[in-house]
Design a protein around this motif. Structure first.
Motif, PDB file in Angstrom:
ATOM      1  N   ASN A  22       0.811  -1.220   0.000  1.00 18.95           N
ATOM      2  CA  ASN A  22       0.000   0.000   0.000  1.00 18.95           C
ATOM      3  C   ASN A  22       0.844   1.270   0.000  1.00 18.95           C
ATOM      4  O   ASN A  22       0.344   2.357   0.287  1.00 18.95           O
ATOM      5  CB  ASN A  22      -0.980   0.018   1.177  1.00 18.95           C
ATOM      6  CG  ASN A  22      -1.997  -1.100   1.095  1.00 18.95           C
ATOM      7  OD1 ASN A  22      -2.432  -1.467   0.009  1.00 18.95           O
ATOM      8  ND2 ASN A  22      -2.377  -1.649   2.228  1.00 18.95           N
ATOM      9  N   THR A  23       2.132   1.130  -0.329  1.00 16.44           N
ATOM     10  CA  THR A  23       3.031   2.275  -0.480  1.00 16.44           C
ATOM     11  C   THR A  23       3.608   2.309  -1.887  1.00 16.44           C
ATOM     12  O   THR A  23       3.431   3.294  -2.613  1.00 16.44           O
ATOM     13  CB  THR A  23       4.168   2.223   0.559  1.00 16.44           C
ATOM     14  OG1 THR A  23       3.614   2.309   1.873  1.00 16.44           O
ATOM     15  CG2 THR A  23       5.147   3.372   0.365  1.00 16.44           C
ATOM     16  N   HIS A  27      -3.352   1.693  -2.891  1.00 12.55           N
ATOM     17  CA  HIS A  27      -4.261   0.959  -2.022  1.00 12.55           C
ATOM     18  C   HIS A  27      -5.357   0.251  -2.817  1.00 12.55           C
ATOM     19  O   HIS A  27      -5.758  -0.864  -2.482  1.00 12.55           O
ATOM     20  CB  HIS A  27      -4.926   1.915  -1.018  1.00 12.55           C
ATOM     21  CG  HIS A  27      -3.979   2.518  -0.029  1.00 12.55           C
ATOM     22  ND1 HIS A  27      -3.069   3.483  -0.380  1.00 12.55           N
ATOM     23  CD2 HIS A  27      -3.804   2.295   1.301  1.00 12.55           C
ATOM     24  CE1 HIS A  27      -2.383   3.841   0.698  1.00 12.55           C
ATOM     25  NE2 HIS A  27      -2.801   3.134   1.724  1.00 12.55           N
ATOM     26  N   ASP A 175       2.606   3.911   4.596  1.00 16.43           N
ATOM     27  CA  ASP A 175       1.153   4.112   4.556  1.00 16.43           C
ATOM     28  C   ASP A 175       0.531   4.044   5.946  1.00 16.43           C
ATOM     29  O   ASP A 175      -0.685   4.226   6.079  1.00 16.43           O
ATOM     30  CB  ASP A 175       0.487   3.069   3.643  1.00 16.43           C
ATOM     31  CG  ASP A 175       0.501   1.672   4.246  1.00 16.43           C
ATOM     32  OD1 ASP A 175      -0.587   1.081   4.383  1.00 16.43           O
ATOM     33  OD2 ASP A 175       1.591   1.170   4.567  1.00 16.43           O
ATOM     34  N   ILE A 193       1.726   7.856   2.812  1.00 19.29           N
ATOM     35  CA  ILE A 193       0.988   7.541   1.593  1.00 19.29           C
ATOM     36  C   ILE A 193      -0.440   7.166   1.986  1.00 19.29           C
ATOM     37  O   ILE A 193      -0.642   6.246   2.783  1.00 19.29           O
ATOM     38  CB  ILE A 193       1.633   6.374   0.823  1.00 19.29           C
ATOM     39  CG1 ILE A 193       3.151   6.591   0.682  1.00 19.29           C
ATOM     40  CG2 ILE A 193       0.966   6.191  -0.531  1.00 19.29           C
ATOM     41  CD1 ILE A 193       3.541   7.829  -0.082  1.00 19.29           C
ATOM     42  N   VAL A 194      -1.418   7.873   1.435  1.00 17.67           N
ATOM     43  CA  VAL A 194      -2.822   7.610   1.750  1.00 17.67           C
ATOM     44  C   VAL A 194      -3.549   7.160   0.489  1.00 17.67           C
ATOM     45  O   VAL A 194      -3.050   7.351  -0.625  1.00 17.67           O
ATOM     46  CB  VAL A 194      -3.500   8.856   2.345  1.00 17.67           C
ATOM     47  CG1 VAL A 194      -2.837   9.264   3.653  1.00 17.67           C
ATOM     48  CG2 VAL A 194      -3.487  10.010   1.345  1.00 17.67           C
ATOM     49  N   ASP A 221      -1.384  11.063  -2.001  1.00 15.30           N
ATOM     50  CA  ASP A 221      -2.125   9.882  -2.443  1.00 15.30           C
ATOM     51  C   ASP A 221      -1.608   9.371  -3.780  1.00 15.30           C
ATOM     52  O   ASP A 221      -2.211   8.507  -4.401  1.00 15.30           O
ATOM     53  CB  ASP A 221      -3.631  10.168  -2.531  1.00 15.30           C
ATOM     54  CG  ASP A 221      -3.996  11.210  -3.572  1.00 15.30           C
ATOM     55  OD1 ASP A 221      -3.075  11.823  -4.162  1.00 15.30           O
ATOM     56  OD2 ASP A 221      -5.202  11.417  -3.809  1.00 15.30           O
TER      57      ASP A 221
END
Length: 235
Positions: A22-23, A27, A175, A193-194, A221
């Motif tokens: 997720n980075t 995501h 993340d 990171i979102v 993001d």
């Protein structure tokens, strides 16, 4: 905390440290969702609980110990190699290659590392599917960290000691905000990171770490765009 990269804050960076899941991929790719399902199945088989109860236990272990693996080792004395093999028995084919991200990482001045609570095989397979593996100096995984996960300080100390990293010359991309607490204390520049559009609806509240914004210097993001915006101003 800023959503815009400030080249002046990164001009001195020579060690670039990236979390994996997720980075380095978005995501919404949902790759880690497969791992999550496998972990729940492992817990369910281990403790012989209905799936909903097993999933709650898995999430409690994650929250209390940093990873499901750490919790299972502490409470049930499981074989970590068996767990890691089963948890990462997933299909990587749905993860889209990201040549633009690869070029941005390649162009960063200095060394690049993957630092993950997963295992090396999972990191290698993920980075290979993304087309970015060749740009990294090394992968520091949960095994290299002595099976102690982030956010515990021990794996960070082991990582910076192994690669002789000075925190003031490093940046870390993660993340999970609580995993940036130690890097921030070490002097690293930190980037959270979102999910796209800043809507992490997939995560439980405790995964979003709303109380740890002081550990985050920047938030984005879109990792690729963030790096590309920095590159023209870096040496």
């Amino acid at each position: 905390m800023s959503t815009q990269p400030d080249p002046a804050r990164f001009a001195h960076i020579r060690d670039w440290v990236f979390d994996l899941d997720n980075t380095l991929y978005p995501h919404h790719s949902n790759l880690f969702a497969q791992v999550d399902v496998n972990m729940t199945a492992y817990v369910q088989a281990l403790v012989n609980l209905p799936r909903d109860e097993a999933r709650k236990l898995q999430k409690d272990l994650y929250r209390d110990y940093g990873t499901t693996l750490a919790g299972l080792m502490a409470r049930y004395d499981i074989d970590p190699d068996d767990f890691l093999a089963k948890a990462h028995d997933i299909d990587y084919s749905g993860l889209k290659p990201d040549p633009d991200l690869g070029e941005a990482i390649k162009a960063l001045p200095g060394r690049k590392f993957i630092f993950t609570n997963g295992d090396r095989r999972h990191a290698e397979r993920t980075a290979t599917q993304l087309g970015i593996l060749e740009h990294f100096e090394d992968i520091f995984d949960i095994v290299a960290g002595g099976l102690t996960p982030k956010p515990d300080r021990k794996p960070y100390d082991a990582f910076v000691g192994l690669h002789k990293i000075a925190g003031s010359n490093a940046a870390m991309f993660e993340d999970i905000a609580r995993n940036l607490h130690v890097p921030k204390a070490m002097g690293m520049t930190t980037v959270l990171i979102v999910p796209n559009n800043f809507e992490p609806t997939f995560a439980e509240v405790w995964e979003r770490d709303p109380d740890q914004t002081d550990d985050v210097d920047f938030v984005t993001d879109d990792l690729g765009s963030f790096l590309r915006d920095l590159l023209p101003q870096l040496d």
